[in-house]
Design a protein around this motif. Structure first.
Motif, PDB file in Angstrom:
ATOM      1  N   GLY A   1       0.885  -1.234  -0.105  1.00 16.72           N
ATOM      2  CA  GLY A   1       0.182  -0.088   0.097  1.00 16.72           C
ATOM      3  C   GLY A   1       1.084   1.182  -0.027  1.00 16.72           C
ATOM      4  N   ASN A   2       0.425   2.419   0.349  1.00 17.37           N
ATOM      5  CA  ASN A   2       1.046   3.737   0.202  1.00 17.37           C
ATOM      6  C   ASN A   2       1.950   3.634   1.492  1.00 17.37           C
ATOM      7  OD1 ASN A   2       1.342   6.442  -0.464  1.00 17.37           O
ATOM      8  ND2 ASN A   2       0.786   6.827   1.779  1.00 17.37           N
ATOM      9  N   SER A   3       1.913   2.939   2.519  1.00 24.23           N
ATOM     10  CA  SER A   3       2.958   2.913   3.460  1.00 24.23           C
ATOM     11  C   SER A   3       2.867   1.721   4.494  1.00 24.23           C
ATOM     12  CB  SER A   3       3.043   4.499   4.469  1.00 24.23           C
ATOM     13  OG  SER A   3       1.590   4.651   4.983  1.00 24.23           O
ATOM     14  N   HIS A   4       1.920   0.766   3.990  1.00 19.25           N
ATOM     15  CA  HIS A   4       1.966  -0.557   4.697  1.00 19.25           C
ATOM     16  C   HIS A   4       1.876  -1.830   3.643  1.00 19.25           C
ATOM     17  CE1 HIS A   4      -2.261   0.072   3.296  1.00 19.25           C
ATOM     18  NE2 HIS A   4      -2.550  -1.184   3.791  1.00 19.25           N
ATOM     19  N   SER A   5       2.086  -2.906   4.344  1.00 18.70           N
ATOM     20  CA  SER A   5       2.184  -4.040   3.408  1.00 18.70           C
ATOM     21  C   SER A   5       1.334  -5.338   4.006  1.00 18.70           C
ATOM     22  CB  SER A   5       3.602  -4.496   3.582  1.00 18.70           C
ATOM     23  OG  SER A   5       4.314  -3.733   2.887  1.00 18.70           O
ATOM     24  N   LEU A   6       0.731  -6.077   3.178  1.00 16.87           N
ATOM     25  CA  LEU A   6      -0.192  -7.295   3.429  1.00 16.87           C
ATOM     26  C   LEU A   6       0.490  -8.319   2.695  1.00 16.87           C
ATOM     27  CD1 LEU A   6      -3.648  -5.899   2.735  1.00 16.87           C
ATOM     28  CD2 LEU A   6      -2.709  -5.794   4.843  1.00 16.87           C
ATOM     29  N   VAL A   7       0.402  -9.586   3.471  1.00 19.43           N
ATOM     30  CA  VAL A   7       1.007 -10.939   2.988  1.00 19.43           C
ATOM     31  C   VAL A   7      -0.318 -12.058   3.069  1.00 19.43           C
ATOM     32  CG1 VAL A   7       2.573 -12.756   3.054  1.00 19.43           C
ATOM     33  CG2 VAL A   7       3.290 -10.131   3.022  1.00 19.43           C
ATOM     34  N   LEU A   8      -0.494 -12.765   1.898  1.00 17.16           N
ATOM     35  CA  LEU A   8      -1.437 -13.805   2.230  1.00 17.16           C
ATOM     36  C   LEU A   8      -0.804 -15.484   2.161  1.00 17.16           C
ATOM     37  CD1 LEU A   8      -4.168 -15.106   2.293  1.00 17.16           C
ATOM     38  CD2 LEU A   8      -4.539 -14.751  -0.142  1.00 17.16           C
ATOM     39  N   THR A   9      -0.994 -16.154   3.072  1.00 16.27           N
ATOM     40  CA  THR A   9      -0.084 -17.573   3.078  1.00 16.27           C
ATOM     41  C   THR A   9      -1.122 -18.515   2.374  1.00 16.27           C
ATOM     42  OG1 THR A   9      -1.100 -18.270   5.043  1.00 16.27           O
ATOM     43  CG2 THR A   9       0.996 -16.824   5.010  1.00 16.27           C
ATOM     44  N   ARG A  10      -0.668 -19.924   1.926  1.00 19.23           N
ATOM     45  CA  ARG A  10      -1.598 -20.542   1.500  1.00 19.23           C
ATOM     46  C   ARG A  10      -2.405 -21.142   2.368  1.00 19.23           C
ATOM     47  NH1 ARG A  10       2.466 -25.485   0.137  1.00 19.23           N
ATOM     48  NH2 ARG A  10       2.497 -25.705   2.310  1.00 19.23           N
ATOM     49  N   GLU A  11      -2.311 -20.958   3.663  1.00 20.28           N
ATOM     50  CA  GLU A  11      -3.304 -21.566   4.572  1.00 20.28           C
ATOM     51  C   GLU A  11      -4.419 -20.568   4.977  1.00 20.28           C
ATOM     52  OE1 GLU A  11       0.255 -23.669   4.914  1.00 20.28           O
ATOM     53  OE2 GLU A  11      -0.051 -21.511   5.020  1.00 20.28           O
ATOM     54  N   GLY A  12      -4.274 -19.229   4.265  1.00 22.20           N
ATOM     55  CA  GLY A  12      -5.291 -18.439   4.272  1.00 22.20           C
ATOM     56  C   GLY A  12      -5.214 -17.158   5.319  1.00 22.20           C
ATOM     57  N   LEU A  13      -3.968 -17.323   5.968  1.00 24.75           N
ATOM     58  CA  LEU A  13      -3.671 -16.229   6.882  1.00 24.75           C
ATOM     59  C   LEU A  13      -2.994 -14.982   6.150  1.00 24.75           C
ATOM     60  CD1 LEU A  13      -1.552 -18.495   9.744  1.00 24.75           C
ATOM     61  CD2 LEU A  13      -4.019 -17.770   9.657  1.00 24.75           C
ATOM     62  N   VAL A  14      -3.619 -13.833   6.865  1.00 26.11           N
ATOM     63  CA  VAL A  14      -3.093 -12.608   6.396  1.00 26.11           C
ATOM     64  C   VAL A  14      -2.216 -12.013   7.373  1.00 26.11           C
ATOM     65  CG1 VAL A  14      -3.838 -10.304   5.585  1.00 26.11           C
ATOM     66  CG2 VAL A  14      -5.295 -12.380   4.929  1.00 26.11           C
TER      67      VAL A  14
END
Length: 324
Positions: free
Chosen positions: A84-97
């Protein structure tokens, strides 16, 4: 060019032409405001650029000139990344964010405004079967396997699915989408577009510059179908700060919103074919409002594996071949 948040500091890096960044094989890349995430074939996540809010995930607020592995995500089986503008997201194979970076307005989904320098699981999304993530300017969204859209963070003009309050500290489903099964989400600075399994494209949020594609400048507090796209089979969507793009199954690219800059700015209120790409079969694309000097920049990948860059979005826009 990506600049440092430190006063009078030199740019973190600056490239005037396409330049290879030395890494192992990359699966996908996500560009944020002033930082970049890369997902490797091996499942590692690399980050570089500005790190003043911890958005790089290395446990500090330092800038990174070169891609660096986010150690906290090793072994997490990452499927998707979103900067994002100043943040980040990550999604795993197990559906965890996982989220990290600037927490103002609740964009990290942890029920507060705290910044995070290392990835942390969003507990409110556990068990929701998340399949896709989107990181915007001040907000975030997640798509579930059932086609529901969950939003959190700041969303003026209804872009997060509600008018007031403008912020959501805890992830919540956008109820105004009703029973629609959403396949894809794209967020601009203050507007959102979604694609459903019935082929409809809906937009909501700030209507300035015609970014919503409804033929006017009206804000939309609830999702509204873009009528100009009726009869077209849309397969993908993208949103810049003040623009929206759609891609059809026959390779056409249509856009609406802001084009050009300053006194030369033009507004396109309805979705129309991008003339400079009319005879090009586009597989995917990306749009971003770079600055008031540069204006809209559109990147497109053709079915021949050619990467094109289009500036301005006008009928006689400049079209460059960047790579084959």
């Amino acid at each position: 060019e990506i600049s440092s948040a430190a006063r009078n500091a030199e740019p973190i890096f600056s490239y005037q032409t396409p330049t290879v960044v030395q890494t192992d094989r990359v699966k996908c890349v996500s560009c944020g405001g002033l930082h970049i995430l890369a997902l490797m074939d091996a499942g590692e996540v690399l980050s570089f650029g500005q790190g003043n809010y911890g958005q790089l995930g290395h446990g500090d607020q330092l800038d990174q000139r070169e891609p660096k592995v986010v150690e906290a995500l090793r072994g997490k089986h990452v499927n998707a990344i979103a900067a994002g503008n100043s943040h980040s997201l990550v999604l795993t194979r197990e559906g965890l964010v996982y989220s990290f970076g600037r927490g103002k307005f609740g964009r990290l989904g942890h029920g507060n405004h705290d910044d995070l320098c290392e990835p942390k699981v969003i507990e409110a999304l556990c068990g929701r079967h998340v399949t896709a993530i989107v990181a915007g300017h001040n907000a975030s969204m997640a798509l579930t396997s059932k086609g529901a859209v969950i939003s959190f963070g700041s969303g003026p003009h209804g872009m997060i699915g509600q008018d007031l309050p403008m912020s959501r500290l805890v992830p919540s489903a956008i109820e105004t989408l009703g029973n629609r099964h959403v396949l894809a989400i794209a967020m601009g600075r203050e507007h959102t577009i979604v694609l459903t399994d019935e082929g409809d494209v809906l937009s909501f949020g700030y209507g300035g510059f015609g970014a919503l594609g409804h033929g006017d400048l009206e804000n939309q507090l609830t999702p509204k179908v873009v009528e100009a796209l009726r009869g077209r089979r849309v397969v993908a969507i993208s949103a810049g700060a003040k623009q929206s793009l759609v891609f059809t199954d026959d390779g056409a690219v249509l856009s609406c919103g802001s084009r050009g800059t300053g006194v030369h700015r033009q507004c396109q209120y309805e979705m129309e074919v991008v003339e400079a790409l009319r005879d090009v079969h586009v597989m995917s694309g990306y749009t971003r409002y770079v600055s008031w000097r540069v204006g809209m920049r559109l990147m497109a990948l053709t079915d021949e594996g050619i990467v094109l860059s289009l500036k301005g979005g006008k009928k006689k826009a400049t079209l460059w071949t960047l790579a084959r």
